[in-house]
Design an enzyme around this catalytic site. Structure first.
Site, short mmCIF file in Angstrom:
data_model
loop_
_atom_site.label_atom_id
_atom_site.label_comp_id
_atom_site.label_asym_id
_atom_site.label_seq_id
_atom_site.Cartn_x
_atom_site.Cartn_y
_atom_site.Cartn_z
N SER A 184 0.85 -1.20 0.00
CA SER A 184 0.00 0.00 0.00
C SER A 184 0.88 1.24 0.00
O SER A 184 1.98 1.22 0.57
CB SER A 184 -0.90 0.01 1.24
OG SER A 184 -1.52 1.27 1.41
N TYR A 189 -1.75 -0.56 10.05
CA TYR A 189 -1.76 -0.86 8.62
C TYR A 189 -0.42 -0.50 7.98
O TYR A 189 0.12 -1.25 7.16
CB TYR A 189 -2.91 -0.08 7.98
CG TYR A 189 -3.17 -0.36 6.53
CD1 TYR A 189 -3.67 -1.58 6.11
CD2 TYR A 189 -2.96 0.63 5.57
CE1 TYR A 189 -3.94 -1.82 4.77
CE2 TYR A 189 -3.23 0.39 4.23
CZ TYR A 189 -3.72 -0.83 3.83
OH TYR A 189 -3.99 -1.07 2.51
N LYS A 217 2.02 -3.16 6.07
CA LYS A 217 2.33 -3.03 4.65
C LYS A 217 3.82 -2.77 4.41
O LYS A 217 4.39 -3.25 3.43
CB LYS A 217 1.46 -1.93 4.03
CG LYS A 217 -0.01 -2.29 3.94
CD LYS A 217 -0.24 -3.60 3.19
CE LYS A 217 -1.70 -3.85 2.89
NZ LYS A 217 -1.91 -5.15 2.21
#
Length: 319
Positions: A142, A155, A159
């Site tokens: 991401s 997150y 990632k």
């Protein structure tokens, strides 16, 4: 079809980006194992692929554990006789700023994204190596993992970790002829629907219209299908020489991300003491040397400004 006779697993593929990846792999000839936590959603995805003339089976289970990773690989072998491709797309969000993020919020995201990628790749690679299969590992990163994003500590960590693992796996898997790459998608999803900046792009997509050129070209923001072609290519024999890479795809844009690398380098005989750093701080850490954080979006043209809306409760966001 370039993937004819090959078998793929796509985690988190009941809907959204994962389903787009699975359908493109099937369109290119691969049989696909669909994975989702919702049995009805997984069944619908299988039916969609079969309606297109493809082959698919489903595994309903949450990724993360070694047991589910084994179940996925075994399902591919049982249903289609082999495994050639793994796409680790499954993910969840628990977005909160640091002081509001609980241990449970952090652990849940790390378990699905980071541990789920690790366990599934480990199991797939074991199969590839044991059976002499020059397999393809395609993980999903991401922009948040590359640059950071407010409210996404968990997150971003997951990632960024996935890209770090891919760089490592490319070295470890080289002798076996297995490639490992990370794809960095930028596409309209359930998450981007909640961001006013992307309102006009998402609304156009929902109407079945082409997104404005500003989004597709200038921002590299598009649909799930805009990313799916890269997934299929990296799964093919033509991509045998591509490994250890982080490759961005979105709208009209394709990018190969660099390794983190030094922006400036300074040397001092005897090393850098506190006093030496303090005395040279203006040079060492000048504005040109310090790096930006977060995504930097271009100003929206007037005609693409979001419309004012009544404030609504924010929906649960799932990538």
């Amino acid at each position: 079809m370039s993937l004819s006779g090959k078998v793929a697993i796509v985690t988190g593929s009941g809907r959204g980006l994962g389903l787009a990846y699975a359908r493109e792999l099937a369109r290119q000839g691969a049989a696909v194992v669909i994975n989702d936590v919702d049995a009805d959603v997984a069944a619908d995805a299988v039916r969609a692929i079969e309606a297109d003339g493809g082959k698919a089976a489903a595994v309903v289970a949450p990724v993360g554990s070694s047991e589910v990773a084994k179940q996925l690989v075994q399902a591919a072998v049982n249903a289609f006789g082999r495994l050639d491709i793994l796409v680790t797309n499954a993910g969840i969000l628990r977005d909160k700023s640091l002081l509001k993020m609980t241990d449970e919020d952090f652990d849940a995201v790390i378990n699905v994204h980071l541990r789920g990628t690790f366990t599934c790749v480990r199991e797939a690679f074991a199969y590839f190596k044991e059976n002499g299969v020059p397999g393809r590992i395609i993980t999903i990163g991401s922009p948040t993992g590359q640059r950071g994003n407010f409210g996404q500590t968990n997150y971003a960590a997951a990632k960024a970790g996935i890209v770090g693992m891919v760089r490592t796996w490319a070295m470890e898997m080289k002798k076996a002829g297995v490639t490992a790459n990370a794809v960095i998608p930028v596409a309209a999803t359930a998450m981007t629907k909640t961001v006013p900046y992307f309102q006009k792009a998402v609304e156009a997509d929902e109407r079945g219209e082409a997104m404005p050129s500003f989004f597709r070209h200038d921002l590299g923001f598009g649909t799930a299908d805009d990313v799916a072609g890269l997934i299929a290519f990296l799964a093919s024999d033509e991509a045998a020489g591509i490994t250890g890479q982080a490759i961005g795809a979105g709208g009209d844009r394709l990018q190969v991300w660099t390794h983190p690398t030094a922006a400036t380098t300074e040397y001092r005989a005897g090393g850098w003491s506190y006093e030496a750093i303090r005395g040279n701080a203006g040079t060492l850490f000048n504005r040109e040397a310090l790096q930006s954080v977060g995504e930097e979006f271009l100003p929206l043209p007037a005609e693409l400004q979001p419309e004012s809306r009544p404030v609504q409760p924010e929906p649960v966001r799932v990538r």
